[in-house]
Design an enzyme around this catalytic site. Sequence first.
Site, mmCIF file in Angstrom:
data_model
loop_
_atom_site.group_PDB
_atom_site.id
_atom_site.type_symbol
_atom_site.label_atom_id
_atom_site.label_comp_id
_atom_site.label_asym_id
_atom_site.label_seq_id
_atom_site.Cartn_x
_atom_site.Cartn_y
_atom_site.Cartn_z
ATOM 1 C CD GLU A 130 92.740 50.956 36.460
ATOM 2 O OE1 GLU A 130 92.073 49.900 36.641
ATOM 3 O OE2 GLU A 130 92.310 51.935 35.826
ATOM 4 C CG ASP A 153 93.367 47.901 34.147
ATOM 5 O OD1 ASP A 153 94.074 47.193 34.896
ATOM 6 O OD2 ASP A 153 92.126 47.837 34.131
ATOM 7 C CE LYS A 167 90.170 47.133 30.877
ATOM 8 N NZ LYS A 167 89.990 46.564 32.221
ATOM 9 C CE LYS A 225 86.823 48.578 37.867
ATOM 10 N NZ LYS A 225 87.478 47.442 37.193
ATOM 11 C CG ASP A 227 90.312 47.467 39.461
ATOM 12 O OD1 ASP A 227 89.318 47.291 40.183
ATOM 13 O OD2 ASP A 227 90.240 47.501 38.221
#
Length: 349
Positions: free
Chosen positions: A204, A178, A148, A256, A229
């Site tokens: 992402e 991400d 992240k 997801k 995403d």
Amino acid sequence: MKAAFRKYTLNFIRPGGTSRGVLTQKETYFICLESGGRWGIGEAGLFRGLSADDRPDYESRLHAACSAVEAGDEGVLEAFREYPSIVFGLEQALRSLESPNPFVLFPSRFLEGDPIPINGLIWMGDLPFMKEQIEEKIEAGFRCLKLKIGALDFASELRLLREVRKRFPPEVLEIRVDANGAFSPGEALEKLKTLSELDLHSIEQPIRAGQPAEMAALCARTPLPIALDEELIGLFYPEEKQALLERIQPQYIILKPSLVGGITGSGEWIEAAEARRIGWWVTSALESNIGLSAIAQWTATLDVHMPQGLGTGSLFSNNLESPLEVSGGKLWYRPEKRWGISQIKELCT
């Protein structure tokens, strides 16, 4: 048939940092079914602040969904299409009820002990904390890490990535990042050019969702593959999904199920992506082991080769006991281990 839902709050063992803030808890809902002495369970993994169905009427819609199931409404999944996490919870619960084993939703070699490769998740934090996580994951056998980024200054994050890449070349360690939409459209391309020098797998959501023209321009020029995403959230119908991919033409999309309409909605995204030669992989959205197991079982039935994002079950101190285990950079289903039946029955009574 009887149908009901129960709210449950998952507690993080240690806070998880993202560009949207620090997570300490994650609430979720379990849908419980009972009919003729058989039972089923599914997880409606609402994600506050992110899910398209994070609405004031969420629990009333869960009530309505349970009533529809009790009435035998065969169109219940389509009726709740605009509540993706509810659809996913219903899909699981109905399969669970129909299965001879309520925990076997999608039979595959995964349930017999054949693992799924996954990425190790590195949460945002100060540099020492991120380094600590990276060392732990590599020591644990991960060969793909997802970092992240976007919370620290870019120069500091870049130094960390360079340090990791210097120690572990691409053939040894795959690195995904991400940004959770942290970059502005004006700065994103230059940052992607800099990041691409590190032989990363992908990034992402470099800019925030809802800017299709800017994202399309970025995907057309980027030297680093882009994975959508959050951009997928809130698109409920196949024609909307096709139109988005046609316009933006990303290199990857990330699925997801709790956020994009469960197995049904994810399947629509896969069909649209593959028709346009867009890659994809599956990721959990901080579900409990009930939802995570369902996602993993479904994923195992697909023709997947790259690491998936399914390693989040160990994040919580009060997760439900299950046969799921992360070891050696893979997610395993250990048939010899048992589900926490007493925990689950307590939830469903």
